[in-house]
Design an enzyme around this catalytic site. Structure first.
Site, PDB file in Angstrom:
ATOM      1  N   MET A  46      -1.486  -6.668   7.447  1.00 29.87           N
ATOM      2  CA  MET A  46      -2.715  -7.699   7.020  1.00 29.87           C
ATOM      3  C   MET A  46      -2.184  -8.486   5.660  1.00 29.87           C
ATOM      4  SD  MET A  46      -5.790  -4.737   7.404  1.00 29.87           S
ATOM      5  CE  MET A  46      -5.722  -3.775   8.707  1.00 29.87           C
ATOM      6  N   SER A  47      -0.808  -8.394   5.209  1.00 26.45           N
ATOM      7  CA  SER A  47      -0.474  -8.745   4.214  1.00 26.45           C
ATOM      8  C   SER A  47       0.816  -9.968   4.086  1.00 26.45           C
ATOM      9  CB  SER A  47      -0.324  -7.843   3.068  1.00 26.45           C
ATOM     10  OG  SER A  47       0.880  -7.137   3.239  1.00 26.45           O
ATOM     11  N   ALA A  80       3.103  -1.792   3.888  1.00 23.45           N
ATOM     12  CA  ALA A  80       2.888  -0.927   5.032  1.00 23.45           C
ATOM     13  C   ALA A  80       2.439  -1.687   6.365  1.00 23.45           C
ATOM     14  CB  ALA A  80       1.559  -0.041   4.537  1.00 23.45           C
ATOM     15  N   TYR A  93      -8.746 -10.358   3.940  1.00 24.87           N
ATOM     16  CA  TYR A  93      -9.923  -9.672   4.169  1.00 24.87           C
ATOM     17  C   TYR A  93     -10.780  -9.676   3.086  1.00 24.87           C
ATOM     18  CZ  TYR A  93      -7.426  -5.369   3.009  1.00 24.87           C
ATOM     19  OH  TYR A  93      -6.621  -4.408   2.378  1.00 24.87           O
ATOM     20  N   GLU A  94     -10.214  -9.513   1.920  1.00 26.93           N
ATOM     21  CA  GLU A  94     -10.980  -9.446   0.827  1.00 26.93           C
ATOM     22  C   GLU A  94     -12.009 -10.467   0.409  1.00 26.93           C
ATOM     23  OE1 GLU A  94      -9.274  -6.958  -2.575  1.00 26.93           O
ATOM     24  OE2 GLU A  94      -7.445  -7.489  -1.365  1.00 26.93           O
ATOM     25  N   HIS A 154      -4.146   0.265  -4.709  1.00 23.14           N
ATOM     26  CA  HIS A 154      -3.572  -1.116  -5.282  1.00 23.14           C
ATOM     27  C   HIS A 154      -4.104  -0.938  -6.925  1.00 23.14           C
ATOM     28  CE1 HIS A 154      -2.162  -3.166  -1.951  1.00 23.14           C
ATOM     29  NE2 HIS A 154      -2.791  -2.610  -1.376  1.00 23.14           N
ATOM     30  N   SER A 179       0.820  -1.005  -0.026  1.00 21.69           N
ATOM     31  CA  SER A 179      -0.133   0.177  -0.196  1.00 21.69           C
ATOM     32  C   SER A 179       0.906   1.097  -0.120  1.00 21.69           C
ATOM     33  CB  SER A 179      -0.931  -0.065   1.340  1.00 21.69           C
ATOM     34  OG  SER A 179      -1.744  -0.856   1.098  1.00 21.69           O
ATOM     35  N   HIS A 198      -5.574  -9.592  -0.485  1.00 20.87           N
ATOM     36  CA  HIS A 198      -5.939  -9.606   1.145  1.00 20.87           C
ATOM     37  C   HIS A 198      -6.701 -10.694   1.477  1.00 20.87           C
ATOM     38  CE1 HIS A 198      -4.223  -5.680   0.234  1.00 20.87           C
ATOM     39  NE2 HIS A 198      -3.324  -5.761   1.227  1.00 20.87           N
ATOM     40  N   HIS A 235      -6.601   4.361   7.394  1.00 21.48           N
ATOM     41  CA  HIS A 235      -6.073   3.976   6.084  1.00 21.48           C
ATOM     42  C   HIS A 235      -5.470   5.320   5.411  1.00 21.48           C
ATOM     43  CE1 HIS A 235      -5.038   1.646   2.723  1.00 21.48           C
ATOM     44  NE2 HIS A 235      -5.860   2.199   1.859  1.00 21.48           N
ATOM     45  N   ASN A 243       2.756   3.852  10.881  1.00 20.84           N
ATOM     46  CA  ASN A 243       1.958   4.346  11.956  1.00 20.84           C
ATOM     47  C   ASN A 243       2.418   3.648  13.221  1.00 20.84           C
ATOM     48  OD1 ASN A 243       0.156   2.467  10.290  1.00 20.84           O
ATOM     49  ND2 ASN A 243      -0.432   1.872  12.485  1.00 20.84           N
TER      50      ASN A 243
HETATM   51  N1  HPA Z   1      -2.221  -2.783  11.577  1.00 17.33           N
HETATM   52  C1  HPA Z   1      -2.606  -3.164  10.384  1.00 17.33           C
HETATM   53  N2  HPA Z   1      -1.921  -2.955   9.231  1.00 17.33           N
HETATM   54  C2  HPA Z   1      -1.509  -2.149   8.945  1.00 17.33           C
HETATM   55  C3  HPA Z   1      -1.020  -1.034   9.875  1.00 17.33           C
HETATM   56  C4  HPA Z   1      -1.649  -1.243  11.333  1.00 17.33           C
HETATM   57  O1  HPA Z   1      -1.493  -0.713  12.377  1.00 17.33           O
HETATM   58  N3  HPA Z   1      -0.605  -0.094   9.329  1.00 17.33           N
HETATM   59  C5  HPA Z   1      -0.491  -0.230   8.054  1.00 17.33           C
HETATM   60  N4  HPA Z   1      -1.101  -1.530   7.731  1.00 17.33           N
END
Ligand code: HPA
Length: 273
Positions: A211-212, A113, A85-86, A61, A30, A83, A247, A235
């Site tokens: 998440m990936s 990310a 979750y999709e 994406h 991402s 992902h 996001h 973050n």
């Molecule tokens: N958690 C999960 N996935 C992420 C995060 C997070 O804090 N930051 C970027 N992708």
């Protein structure tokens, strides 16, 4: 369920569209897609044109395979990934990596990310993935095993290739770039983790969460493809600062880190794996 014929059909289509064989595969996370713009004479193949290839609906994406020259090597980049979750059937998450293997790609660079769990990390820093924790109870290798893809019980001791990690560290040193190292924990998403889940992850040894990546790494290790994983800490993970996660914040920080990320990858590819 993904079978050998589906992978062969997808690889044959890609082969038909390109002139030179790609040596290195890359999956861009991402907000890290701009590396694809650095490719000389790119061949752009939309995922939807490739037989059986999934398509991602996540913002940021692009759903393109981009093939061409970067730092003197032929690379195949995935701009956009899939992902859990999709809602994909887990074995589909392994599909693109199996297509890469079918194209004789031996080295894969996976990026993402991620949220920083390690209190010493700062947003905007890059982290070399040393190992992972699978917090999803899901694995793309579940189900009947196709021996053509790899063994039933793949070893994960050396999942993140040591030589590639060392080369990344050297390339970062040359640039004076701070490069963290650590363990990436894979959560399903799509909700960000709770503060309690982040505390648990830290106790279990995680330095970053996302998440990936893990499903693709599992598929690559299964296929005997060597992996380098790089997280962009976008973050601090949930509850570490007294503020909500978005996001948008992830995308903005990833884009701000793109310059150093691109330079690191270019240097690495130039040095060779
Ligand atoms: N958690 C999960 N996935 C992420 C995060 C997070 O804090 N930051 C970027 N992708």
């Amino acid at each position: 369920m993904v079978n050998v014929e589906m992978v062969k059909a997808a690889a044959a289509y890609v082969e038909k569209r390109i002139e030179k064989k790609p040596e290195i595969g890359m999956i861009l996370g991402s907000g890290l897609g701009a590396l694809a713009d650095e490719i000389k004479d790119p061949v752009v193949i939309p995922y939807e044109d490739i037989p059986y290839f999934p398509v991602s609906m996540v913002e940021g994406h692009a759903n393109q395979l981009i093939v061409g020259e970067l730092s003197g090597k032929q690379v195949l980049m995935m701009k956009g990934r899939f992902h859990l979750y999709e809602g994909y059937e887990p074995s589909l998450l392994a599909f693109p990596v199996r297509v890469m293997k079918q194209l004789n790609i031996e080295h894969l660079v996976v990026t993402n990310a991620a949220g920083g769990v390690n209190e010493k990390f700062l947003p905007g820093e890059l982290m070399i993935i040393e190992d992972h924790l699978n917090m999803t109870a899901c694995n793309p290798l579940m189900g009947a095993n196709e021996e053509a893809f790899g063994p039933r019980f793949p070893d994960m001791t050396y999942a993140y290739n040591r030589d590639m990690r060392e080369k990344a560290k050297k390339a970062a040193q040359k640039q004076g770039l701070i490069l963290q190292q650590g363990v990436y924990a894979w959560f399903t998403g799509p909700s960000f983790e709770t503060p309690a889940e982040i505390k648990m992850s830290r106790v279990l040894g995680a330095d970053a969460v996302g998440m990936s990546t893990v499903p693709e790494v599992l598929a690559a290790v299964h296929a005997g493809v060597k992996v380098l994983g790089i997280s962009c800490i976008t973050n601090m993970a949930a509850g570490m600062l007294d503020q909500p996660l978005t996001h948008e914040e992830v995308m903005i920080t990833a884009r701000q880190s793109e310059g150093k990320f691109k330079q690191l990858i270019r240097d690495l590819i130039e040095e060779g794996f």
